[in-house]
Design a protein around this motif. Sequence first.
Motif, mmCIF file in Angstrom:
data_model
loop_
_atom_site.group_PDB
_atom_site.id
_atom_site.type_symbol
_atom_site.label_atom_id
_atom_site.label_comp_id
_atom_site.label_asym_id
_atom_site.label_seq_id
_atom_site.Cartn_x
_atom_site.Cartn_y
_atom_site.Cartn_z
ATOM 1 N N THR A 117 6.074 2.809 9.753
ATOM 2 C CA THR A 117 7.058 3.248 8.756
ATOM 3 C C THR A 117 6.391 3.625 7.430
ATOM 4 N N LEU A 118 5.140 3.231 7.252
ATOM 5 C CA LEU A 118 4.434 3.505 6.005
ATOM 6 C C LEU A 118 3.905 4.933 5.981
ATOM 7 N N SER A 119 3.778 5.483 4.786
ATOM 8 C CA SER A 119 3.156 6.799 4.652
ATOM 9 C C SER A 119 1.692 6.676 5.074
ATOM 10 N N GLU A 120 1.083 7.797 5.416
ATOM 11 C CA GLU A 120 -0.302 7.770 5.892
ATOM 12 C C GLU A 120 -1.244 7.171 4.847
ATOM 13 N N ASP A 121 -1.072 7.522 3.572
ATOM 14 C CA ASP A 121 -1.943 6.982 2.518
ATOM 15 C C ASP A 121 -1.832 5.467 2.426
ATOM 16 N N PHE A 122 -0.617 4.964 2.502
ATOM 17 C CA PHE A 122 -0.402 3.517 2.434
ATOM 18 C C PHE A 122 -0.970 2.832 3.676
ATOM 19 N N ARG A 123 -0.670 3.395 4.859
ATOM 20 C CA ARG A 123 -1.119 2.795 6.121
ATOM 21 C C ARG A 123 -2.643 2.757 6.184
ATOM 22 N N VAL A 124 -3.295 3.851 5.819
ATOM 23 C CA VAL A 124 -4.752 3.905 5.863
ATOM 24 C C VAL A 124 -5.351 2.873 4.906
ATOM 25 N N ALA A 125 -4.844 2.801 3.696
ATOM 26 C CA ALA A 125 -5.359 1.831 2.726
ATOM 27 C C ALA A 125 -5.193 0.406 3.245
ATOM 28 N N LEU A 126 -4.040 0.107 3.794
ATOM 29 C CA LEU A 126 -3.769 -1.243 4.297
ATOM 30 C C LEU A 126 -4.644 -1.579 5.505
ATOM 31 N N VAL A 127 -4.778 -0.655 6.421
ATOM 32 C CA VAL A 127 -5.618 -0.886 7.608
ATOM 33 C C VAL A 127 -7.072 -1.086 7.204
ATOM 34 N N LEU A 128 -7.557 -0.252 6.298
ATOM 35 C CA LEU A 128 -8.948 -0.387 5.867
ATOM 36 C C LEU A 128 -9.183 -1.725 5.163
ATOM 37 N N ARG A 129 -8.222 -2.169 4.383
ATOM 38 C CA ARG A 129 -8.377 -3.437 3.653
ATOM 39 C C ARG A 129 -8.251 -4.642 4.583
ATOM 40 N N GLU A 130 -7.209 -4.654 5.392
ATOM 41 C CA GLU A 130 -6.892 -5.846 6.179
ATOM 42 C C GLU A 130 -7.642 -5.936 7.509
ATOM 43 N N PHE A 131 -7.982 -4.800 8.099
ATOM 44 C CA PHE A 131 -8.597 -4.835 9.425
ATOM 45 C C PHE A 131 -10.061 -4.415 9.421
ATOM 46 N N ALA A 132 -10.469 -3.644 8.434
ATOM 47 C CA ALA A 132 -11.868 -3.218 8.363
ATOM 48 C C ALA A 132 -12.612 -3.917 7.231
ATOM 49 N N ASP A 133 -11.918 -4.747 6.460
ATOM 50 C CA ASP A 133 -12.515 -5.500 5.354
ATOM 51 C C ASP A 133 -13.191 -4.608 4.320
ATOM 52 N N TYR A 134 -12.627 -3.426 4.092
ATOM 53 C CA TYR A 134 -13.127 -2.556 3.029
ATOM 54 C C TYR A 134 -12.799 -3.186 1.688
ATOM 55 N N THR A 135 -13.657 -2.974 0.719
ATOM 56 C CA THR A 135 -13.363 -3.384 -0.654
ATOM 57 C C THR A 135 -12.448 -2.333 -1.270
ATOM 58 N N TYR A 136 -11.874 -2.662 -2.408
ATOM 59 C CA TYR A 136 -11.035 -1.696 -3.111
ATOM 60 C C TYR A 136 -11.850 -0.449 -3.461
ATOM 61 N N GLU A 137 -13.090 -0.672 -3.862
ATOM 62 C CA GLU A 137 -13.958 0.447 -4.238
ATOM 63 C C GLU A 137 -14.241 1.350 -3.039
ATOM 64 N N GLN A 138 -14.480 0.744 -1.872
ATOM 65 C CA GLN A 138 -14.750 1.535 -0.669
ATOM 66 C C GLN A 138 -13.518 2.344 -0.258
ATOM 67 N N ILE A 139 -12.343 1.737 -0.377
ATOM 68 C CA ILE A 139 -11.107 2.459 -0.044
ATOM 69 C C ILE A 139 -10.898 3.601 -1.030
ATOM 70 N N ALA A 140 -11.159 3.334 -2.296
ATOM 71 C CA ALA A 140 -11.015 4.383 -3.319
ATOM 72 C C ALA A 140 -11.950 5.547 -3.020
ATOM 73 N N ASP A 141 -13.169 5.235 -2.642
ATOM 74 C CA ASP A 141 -14.135 6.276 -2.295
ATOM 75 C C ASP A 141 -13.659 7.053 -1.066
ATOM 76 N N TYR A 142 -13.183 6.336 -0.063
ATOM 77 C CA TYR A 142 -12.714 6.979 1.163
ATOM 78 C C TYR A 142 -11.519 7.889 0.901
ATOM 79 N N GLN A 143 -10.550 7.383 0.133
ATOM 80 C CA GLN A 143 -9.333 8.156 -0.126
ATOM 81 C C GLN A 143 -9.481 9.096 -1.321
ATOM 82 N N GLN A 144 -10.620 9.037 -1.975
ATOM 83 C CA GLN A 144 -10.915 9.882 -3.138
ATOM 84 C C GLN A 144 -9.846 9.754 -4.226
ATOM 85 N N VAL A 145 -9.576 8.485 -4.571
ATOM 86 C CA VAL A 145 -8.624 8.152 -5.631
ATOM 87 C C VAL A 145 -9.234 7.032 -6.477
#
Length: 184
Positions: A128-156
């Motif tokens: 039900t989540l938008s792709e940006d939200f789902r990707v950020a959540l999956v990367l954080r909770e399941f891939a253990d990405y840091t906030y900085e790594q997610i920011a780099d990945y999503q370019q935000v």
Amino acid sequence: MESAANEAQLLAEAKQGDRRAFSLLLEPYRNRLWAVCLRTCGHRADAEDALQNTLIAIWQNLPKFRGESSISTWAFRIAQNSALAIIRKRREVTVDEDAAEYVFDRADDTDHAEANAVRDRVQRALETLSEDFRVALVLREFADYTYEQIADYQQVPVQTVRSRLNRARKQLKEALLAQEQIEL
């Protein structure tokens, strides 16, 4: 650190074409790579394809890996991209395929049944989540990405990641509560 030295040695051997070293190199990350693919794709068959594509892409591009990030970060990025590519070209799954997967995947053990039910509820809520939200959540909770790594990945900016994660968790909770109400 011995594990870092061991990982470096395995990486060097895998870059030279050693399949055993490649397998050992990715072994610590295999379950989380699977989780990223499954949570992103939402369907087991699509996730299997995404994971297969991920492993092939890692193997083929390993000689190009420069070490600017950790091997795990690089592998998770490939997994996320592979899963998103599958989603983009996904065809609609028919009800019959869903039913067949349920019948063949179902275990008689109630612990497995309950775990599957919880996993399915979370997966439906994630969808039900938008792709940006789902990707950020999956990367954080399941891939253990840091906030900085997610920011780099999503370019935000990092603050955008924090906002997305906060809103994604809130929306996920609301979706789970809504499912619970429907099931009652």
